[in-house]
Design an enzyme around this catalytic site. Structure first.
Site, PDB file in Angstrom:
ATOM      1  CG  ASP A   1      -0.226   0.054   2.512  1.00 50.05           C
ATOM      2  OD1 ASP A   1       1.020  -0.054   2.503  1.00 50.05           O
ATOM      3  OD2 ASP A   1      -0.893   0.231   3.553  1.00 50.05           O
TER       4      ASP A   1
ATOM      5  CD  GLU B   1      24.225  19.029 -16.033  1.00 48.84           C
ATOM      6  OE1 GLU B   1      24.539  18.188 -15.171  1.00 48.84           O
ATOM      7  OE2 GLU B   1      23.194  18.928 -16.737  1.00 48.84           O
TER       8      GLU B   1
ATOM      9  CG  ASP C   1      24.555  15.313 -12.678  1.00 51.32           C
ATOM     10  OD1 ASP C   1      23.746  16.205 -12.345  1.00 51.32           O
ATOM     11  OD2 ASP C   1      24.570  14.805 -13.821  1.00 51.32           O
TER      12      ASP C   1
ATOM     13  CG  HIS D   1      27.222  12.506 -21.865  1.00 52.05           C
ATOM     14  ND1 HIS D   1      27.211  13.880 -21.940  1.00 52.05           N
ATOM     15  CD2 HIS D   1      28.169  12.189 -20.943  1.00 52.05           C
ATOM     16  CE1 HIS D   1      28.085  14.357 -21.084  1.00 52.05           C
ATOM     17  NE2 HIS D   1      28.698  13.364 -20.471  1.00 52.05           N
TER      18      HIS D   1
ATOM     19  CG  ASP E   1      20.965  18.712 -14.768  1.00 50.68           C
ATOM     20  OD1 ASP E   1      21.784  18.155 -14.017  1.00 50.68           O
ATOM     21  OD2 ASP E   1      20.637  18.255 -15.878  1.00 50.68           O
TER      22      ASP E   1
ATOM     23  CD  GLU F   1      24.292  17.389 -19.176  1.00 54.44           C
ATOM     24  OE1 GLU F   1      24.656  16.445 -18.477  1.00 54.44           O
ATOM     25  OE2 GLU F   1      23.108  17.763 -19.261  1.00 54.44           O
TER      26      GLU F   1
ATOM     27  NE  ARG G   1      27.610  14.856 -15.955  1.00 54.45           N
ATOM     28  CZ  ARG G   1      27.636  13.603 -15.513  1.00 54.45           C
ATOM     29  NH1 ARG G   1      28.381  12.690 -16.111  1.00 54.45           N
ATOM     30  NH2 ARG G   1      26.923  13.235 -14.455  1.00 54.45           N
TER      31      ARG G   1
ATOM     32  CG  HIS H   1      16.559  15.085 -19.260  1.00 59.80           C
ATOM     33  ND1 HIS H   1      16.821  13.747 -19.271  1.00 59.80           N
ATOM     34  CD2 HIS H   1      17.670  15.668 -18.721  1.00 59.80           C
ATOM     35  CE1 HIS H   1      18.025  13.517 -18.770  1.00 59.80           C
ATOM     36  NE2 HIS H   1      18.555  14.669 -18.419  1.00 59.80           N
TER      37      HIS H   1
ATOM     38  CG  HIS I   1      19.165  18.243 -20.781  1.00 61.41           C
ATOM     39  ND1 HIS I   1      18.490  18.807 -19.744  1.00 61.41           N
ATOM     40  CD2 HIS I   1      20.272  17.656 -20.240  1.00 61.41           C
ATOM     41  CE1 HIS I   1      19.145  18.553 -18.608  1.00 61.41           C
ATOM     42  NE2 HIS I   1      20.237  17.868 -18.882  1.00 61.41           N
TER      43      HIS I   1
ATOM     44  CE1 TYR J   1      31.449  11.197 -17.442  1.00 54.70           C
ATOM     45  CE2 TYR J   1      31.550  11.772 -19.774  1.00 54.70           C
ATOM     46  CZ  TYR J   1      31.025  11.971 -18.512  1.00 54.70           C
ATOM     47  OH  TYR J   1      30.074  12.948 -18.308  1.00 54.70           O
TER      48      TYR J   1
ATOM     49  CG  HIS K   1      22.179   7.117 -16.177  1.00 56.99           C
ATOM     50  ND1 HIS K   1      21.337   6.625 -17.140  1.00 56.99           N
ATOM     51  CD2 HIS K   1      22.411   8.408 -16.537  1.00 56.99           C
ATOM     52  CE1 HIS K   1      21.080   7.562 -18.046  1.00 56.99           C
ATOM     53  NE2 HIS K   1      21.723   8.658 -17.697  1.00 56.99           N
TER      54      HIS K   1
HETATM   55  N1  GLY Z   1      21.392  15.099 -14.106  1.00 60.00           N
HETATM   56  C1  GLY Z   1      20.850  14.662 -15.333  1.00 60.00           C
HETATM   57  C2  GLY Z   1      21.530  15.250 -16.476  1.00 60.00           C
HETATM   58  O1  GLY Z   1      22.582  15.834 -16.328  1.00 60.00           O
HETATM   59  O2  GLY Z   1      21.029  15.243 -17.570  1.00 60.00           O
HETATM   60 MN    MN Z   2      21.846  17.590 -17.473  1.00 60.65          MN
HETATM   61 MN    MN Z   3      23.159  16.698 -14.476  1.00 60.23          MN
END
Ligand code: GLY
Ligand code: MN
Ligand code: MN
Length: 430
Positions: free
Chosen positions: A41, A398, A262, A354, A273, A383, A396, A365, A358, A387, A245
């Site tokens: 539940d 961003e 991140d 990647h 983000d 971003e 990275r 996103h 976005h 790697y 991820h």
């Molecule tokens: N934290 C998700 C991205 O960077 O797209």
């Molecule tokens: Mn992002």
């Molecule tokens: Mn991010």
């Protein structure tokens, strides 16, 4: 609600922008999100439906907005339907919106209880030719669960099969990509909360600290400042940072590693983000600094290229070309490999695999036309990353950027990013 009240003019303006695109005789229906189940539940907290929030500011479950700009009854042109509060709900779930509260939040004059929805909608459908319904058409949405909008669409199509049905999602995609100054202010607030969280995390960063302890620092700061997590934070040290991820956040940070964070706060459902990468010891090694500075250069020039008229494809492609040259400088690919770079097989993709960024807003996103072009009012992330699993190393960076006619505005320009500044902040840890 956790956030301060928002001027309802924001939502009035959004409804005006949407209804201006509807043809004569149209009726539009937008639903709240479902409360997500866990197991048994159990449920998670409701994540307000972005489209309903964008149009009304309403975050309460089961709410339904009906817009019919040319309804013969002027009072029926904008109607919001809500769960009717009662003593049982008040005891178990707390107060639900009164009609007056919903009017204040949304600027919608006609607020009614859900029990009146079927008859009210029937009356509108009798005088409407096209019915505009919503569905999650996010290009990356990959789940199979049917949501409220879709269940309602099935029921309406079954009951009124001879109407013409149209997709609201294609309109939201265009409209929501362009942010008003009030929306940008909310994203800025989310960025500021994230900045505070990252600074707090820096104070706790030391060899041996667990990744989840760093996560606790940043998330605690988000909540303390009336924010929430815009998404599950990634805190990956050493090789873990190469897993794009990575969510386990369960390893100890070693002195000779970098840690990639991140994490973004949300405020009033608007998201930040950000990604930063820090040396656990407090000082970058020569190699770490070289990789870091290469990513920072690509970040800076990609921000500079975020100008109106640029397609997302062109924008990303320019960063790939630049990144290939950086990888040659780092000895990761050869000049020959860089010379074979093509859009279909970019030379950088082994180390930068990647996207470059976005749309950002009510979604991390956020919805936006798939290839742009970038327009004034878009908020995007930038971003780039490198790697290198063989070296147990990833960087990275961003930032969140507002596209304007006068050039890009970096909403994260105050969040420490220069390696010297990071080292000096880390040197001041207690
Ligand atoms: N934290 C998700 C991205 O960077 O797209
Ligand atoms: Mn992002
Ligand atoms: Mn991010």
């Amino acid at each position: 609600m956790r956030h301060a009240p928002i001027d309802p003019e924001l939502f009035v303006a959004h409804r005006r922008r949407l209804t201006a695109l509807l043809p004569p005789g149209a009726v539009a229906v937008v639903h709240a999100a479902d409360i997500p189940p866990t197991s048994g539940d159990g449920t998670l907290r409701l994540h307000p439906a972005s489209d309903l929030f964008w149009l009304s500011g309403v975050e309460q479950e089961e709410s339904v907005l009906v817009l019919c700009p040319q309804a013969s009854d002027p009072a029926a042109r904008e109607m919001l339907f809500l769960r009717q509060p009662n003593d049982h709900l008040a005891t178990w779930e707390g107060a639900k919106l009164t009609k007056e509260q919903a009017r204040e939040i949304s600027g919608i004059k006609r607020v009614r209880w859900l029990s009146e929805l079927p008859a009210a909608l029937h009356a509108l459908l009798c005088e409407s030719g096209s019915v505009w319904l919503n569905a999650n058409e996010h290009e990356r949405a990959a789940y199979e669960v049917e949501d409220r909008d879709l269940r309602a669409a099935r029921a309406l199509v079954a009951r009124y099969p001879l109407h013409r049905y149209e997709r609201l999602a294609s309109l939201f995609r265009r409209l929501r990509a362009v942010k008003s100054p009030a929306e940008v202010a909310l994203v800025r607030r989310a960025v500021d909360i994230t900045d505070a969280g990252l600074r707090r995390l820096l104070g706790a960063l030391r060899p041996g600290v667990m990744e989840y302890e760093l996560e606790a620092e940043i998330v605690g700061e988000f909540i303390r400042r009336r924010g929430r997590m815009a998404y599950e934070p990634i805190v990956g040290s050493g090789r873990n940072a190469c897993v794009l991820h990575y969510l386990d956040n369960d390893q100890a940070c070693r002195a000779d590693d970098l840690v990639l964070v991140d994490a973004g706060a949300s405020y009033a459902n608007y998201c930040a983000d950000l990604t930063r990468t820090y040396p656990v010891s407090g000082t970058f090694t020569t190699r770490q600094r070289a990789v870091y500075e290469a990513v920072l250069r690509v970040l800076r020039s990609s921000i500079a290229r975020a100008v109106p008229g640029t397609s997302l494809r062109e924008w990303k492609r320019a960063s790939q070309v630049e990144m290939a040259a950086e990888l040659v400088g780092l000895g990761l690919i050869t000049a020959d490999e860089a010379a074979q770079d093509t859009p279909d097989e970019p030379a950088c993709r082994k180390y930068f695999m990647h996207g470059l960024g976005h749309s950002l807003g009510l979604g991390v996103h956020d919805v936006a036309p798939l290839d742009g072009p970038l327009e004034p009012g878009w908020v995007i992330t930038v971003e780039p990353g490198i790697y290198i699993p063989d070296e147990g190393l990833a960087v990275r960076l961003e930032n969140d950027v507002l596209v304007t006619d006068k050039g890009p505005v970096d909403l994260c320009s105050h969040v420490p990013i220069e390696p010297d500044e990071i080292e000096s902040l880390l040197a001041r840890r207690s």
